[in-house]
Scaffold this motif. Sequence first.
Motif, PDB file in Angstrom:
ATOM      1  N   MET A  45       0.837  -1.173   0.000  1.00 30.18           N
ATOM      2  CA  MET A  45       0.000   0.000   0.000  1.00 30.18           C
ATOM      3  C   MET A  45       0.888   1.243   0.000  1.00 30.18           C
ATOM      4  O   MET A  45       1.934   1.276   0.612  1.00 30.18           O
ATOM      5  N   ALA A  46       0.411   2.269  -0.685  1.00 32.16           N
ATOM      6  CA  ALA A  46       1.174   3.507  -0.790  1.00 32.16           C
ATOM      7  C   ALA A  46       1.211   4.235   0.548  1.00 32.16           C
ATOM      8  O   ALA A  46       0.323   4.100   1.372  1.00 32.16           O
ATOM      9  N   GLU A  47       2.273   5.003   0.736  1.00 29.07           N
ATOM     10  CA  GLU A  47       2.418   5.811   1.938  1.00 29.07           C
ATOM     11  C   GLU A  47       1.498   7.032   1.849  1.00 29.07           C
ATOM     12  O   GLU A  47       1.153   7.483   0.757  1.00 29.07           O
ATOM     13  N   GLN A  48       1.148   7.592   2.974  1.00 27.71           N
ATOM     14  CA  GLN A  48       0.275   8.756   2.996  1.00 27.71           C
ATOM     15  C   GLN A  48       0.886   9.926   2.222  1.00 27.71           C
ATOM     16  O   GLN A  48       0.176  10.660   1.553  1.00 27.71           O
ATOM     17  N   ILE A  49       2.202  10.089   2.286  1.00 25.64           N
ATOM     18  CA  ILE A  49       2.862  11.175   1.570  1.00 25.64           C
ATOM     19  C   ILE A  49       2.648  11.033   0.065  1.00 25.64           C
ATOM     20  O   ILE A  49       2.532  12.028  -0.655  1.00 25.64           O
ATOM     21  N   ASP A  50       2.552   9.798  -0.439  1.00 21.99           N
ATOM     22  CA  ASP A  50       2.287   9.574  -1.858  1.00 21.99           C
ATOM     23  C   ASP A  50       0.934  10.151  -2.246  1.00 21.99           C
ATOM     24  O   ASP A  50       0.780  10.788  -3.292  1.00 21.99           O
ATOM     25  N   TYR A  51      -0.060   9.957  -1.402  1.00 21.33           N
ATOM     26  CA  TYR A  51      -1.392  10.496  -1.663  1.00 21.33           C
ATOM     27  C   TYR A  51      -1.372  12.022  -1.636  1.00 21.33           C
ATOM     28  O   TYR A  51      -2.041  12.679  -2.431  1.00 21.33           O
ATOM     29  N   GLN A  52      -0.602  12.582  -0.720  1.00 22.83           N
ATOM     30  CA  GLN A  52      -0.500  14.031  -0.624  1.00 22.83           C
ATOM     31  C   GLN A  52       0.111  14.605  -1.897  1.00 22.83           C
ATOM     32  O   GLN A  52      -0.379  15.597  -2.425  1.00 22.83           O
ATOM     33  N   VAL A  53       1.149  13.979  -2.392  1.00 29.10           N
ATOM     34  CA  VAL A  53       1.805  14.460  -3.606  1.00 29.10           C
ATOM     35  C   VAL A  53       0.855  14.357  -4.793  1.00 29.10           C
ATOM     36  O   VAL A  53       0.752  15.296  -5.597  1.00 29.10           O
ATOM     37  N   VAL A  54       0.129  13.267  -4.904  1.00 26.41           N
ATOM     38  CA  VAL A  54      -0.829  13.104  -5.997  1.00 26.41           C
ATOM     39  C   VAL A  54      -1.894  14.200  -5.930  1.00 26.41           C
ATOM     40  O   VAL A  54      -2.226  14.829  -6.935  1.00 26.41           O
ATOM     41  N   LEU A  55      -2.411  14.456  -4.738  1.00 24.02           N
ATOM     42  CA  LEU A  55      -3.433  15.484  -4.573  1.00 24.02           C
ATOM     43  C   LEU A  55      -2.882  16.871  -4.898  1.00 24.02           C
ATOM     44  O   LEU A  55      -3.530  17.665  -5.580  1.00 24.02           O
ATOM     45  N   GLN A  56      -1.676  17.164  -4.452  1.00 26.65           N
ATOM     46  CA  GLN A  56      -1.059  18.457  -4.756  1.00 26.65           C
ATOM     47  C   GLN A  56      -0.884  18.636  -6.265  1.00 26.65           C
ATOM     48  O   GLN A  56      -1.156  19.711  -6.805  1.00 26.65           O
ATOM     49  N   GLU A  57      -0.434  17.595  -6.936  1.00 23.90           N
ATOM     50  CA  GLU A  57      -0.238  17.674  -8.384  1.00 23.90           C
ATOM     51  C   GLU A  57      -1.570  17.852  -9.114  1.00 23.90           C
ATOM     52  O   GLU A  57      -1.676  18.639 -10.058  1.00 23.90           O
ATOM     53  N   LEU A  58      -2.579  17.125  -8.691  1.00 28.21           N
ATOM     54  CA  LEU A  58      -3.907  17.224  -9.304  1.00 28.21           C
ATOM     55  C   LEU A  58      -4.474  18.633  -9.146  1.00 28.21           C
ATOM     56  O   LEU A  58      -4.961  19.233 -10.113  1.00 28.21           O
ATOM     57  N   LEU A  59      -4.416  19.161  -7.929  1.00 27.97           N
ATOM     58  CA  LEU A  59      -4.957  20.496  -7.687  1.00 27.97           C
ATOM     59  C   LEU A  59      -4.132  21.573  -8.397  1.00 27.97           C
ATOM     60  O   LEU A  59      -4.683  22.557  -8.895  1.00 27.97           O
ATOM     61  N   GLY A  60      -2.832  21.385  -8.473  1.00 30.79           N
ATOM     62  CA  GLY A  60      -1.986  22.321  -9.210  1.00 30.79           C
ATOM     63  C   GLY A  60      -2.330  22.337 -10.692  1.00 30.79           C
ATOM     64  O   GLY A  60      -2.417  23.395 -11.317  1.00 30.79           O
ATOM     65  N   LYS A  61      -2.542  21.166 -11.250  1.00 19.76           N
ATOM     66  CA  LYS A  61      -2.922  21.079 -12.660  1.00 19.76           C
ATOM     67  C   LYS A  61      -4.285  21.718 -12.892  1.00 19.76           C
ATOM     68  O   LYS A  61      -4.476  22.445 -13.870  1.00 19.76           O
ATOM     69  N   ALA A  62      -5.226  21.490 -11.995  1.00 19.05           N
ATOM     70  CA  ALA A  62      -6.554  22.094 -12.114  1.00 19.05           C
ATOM     71  C   ALA A  62      -6.457  23.618 -12.041  1.00 19.05           C
ATOM     72  O   ALA A  62      -7.100  24.327 -12.813  1.00 19.05           O
TER      73      ALA A  62
ATOM     74  N   VAL B  38      -6.383  20.325   7.157  1.00 14.84           N
ATOM     75  CA  VAL B  38      -5.340  20.351   6.129  1.00 14.84           C
ATOM     76  C   VAL B  38      -5.345  21.754   5.523  1.00 14.84           C
ATOM     77  O   VAL B  38      -6.366  22.206   4.994  1.00 14.84           O
ATOM     78  N   SER B  39      -4.233  22.441   5.617  1.00 11.60           N
ATOM     79  CA  SER B  39      -4.162  23.820   5.148  1.00 11.60           C
ATOM     80  C   SER B  39      -4.095  23.905   3.622  1.00 11.60           C
ATOM     81  O   SER B  39      -3.741  22.933   2.940  1.00 11.60           O
ATOM     82  N   ALA B  40      -4.393  25.099   3.118  1.00 15.97           N
ATOM     83  CA  ALA B  40      -4.263  25.343   1.683  1.00 15.97           C
ATOM     84  C   ALA B  40      -2.812  25.132   1.241  1.00 15.97           C
ATOM     85  O   ALA B  40      -2.558  24.611   0.155  1.00 15.97           O
ATOM     86  N   ALA B  41      -1.881  25.500   2.095  1.00 11.64           N
ATOM     87  CA  ALA B  41      -0.460  25.297   1.775  1.00 11.64           C
ATOM     88  C   ALA B  41      -0.144  23.810   1.633  1.00 11.64           C
ATOM     89  O   ALA B  41       0.600  23.414   0.734  1.00 11.64           O
ATOM     90  N   ASP B  42      -0.717  22.996   2.527  1.00 12.75           N
ATOM     91  CA  ASP B  42      -0.488  21.548   2.434  1.00 12.75           C
ATOM     92  C   ASP B  42      -1.062  20.965   1.149  1.00 12.75           C
ATOM     93  O   ASP B  42      -0.590  19.934   0.663  1.00 12.75           O
ATOM     94  N   LEU B  43      -2.089  21.639   0.607  1.00 17.74           N
ATOM     95  CA  LEU B  43      -2.692  21.179  -0.642  1.00 17.74           C
ATOM     96  C   LEU B  43      -2.005  21.775  -1.867  1.00 17.74           C
ATOM     97  O   LEU B  43      -2.374  21.487  -2.997  1.00 17.74           O
TER      98      LEU B  43
END
Length: 83
Positions: free
Chosen positions: A1-18, A55-60
């Motif tokens: 299973m992926a680490e929590q940090i992996d999910y955070q990076v995926v979410l950050q990349e997705l929101l950045g692209k959006a 979770v702060s906007a910065a964390d996202l």
Amino acid sequence: MAEQIDYQVVLQELLGKARRAAEQAAQSDAYQQGLRMAYYDLISFALDQGKIFGVSAADLGLAGFDPQDLLREPAPEKSRQAA
């Protein structure tokens, strides 16, 4: 299973692209305006959920970003007058 940090990076990349796609969408026609509104909805939802879970906007990856800017009309360009 992926680490929590992996999910955070995926979410950050997705929101950045959006965010980038939303900012690049022109407001010139109904289709582009619809895209901006869809990105607004997605990003606003993520920020709202982040607040609920502490979770702060910065964390996202959205520090200093106001999704409301996507819905505002751009300022009209000043006409240039010949001197």
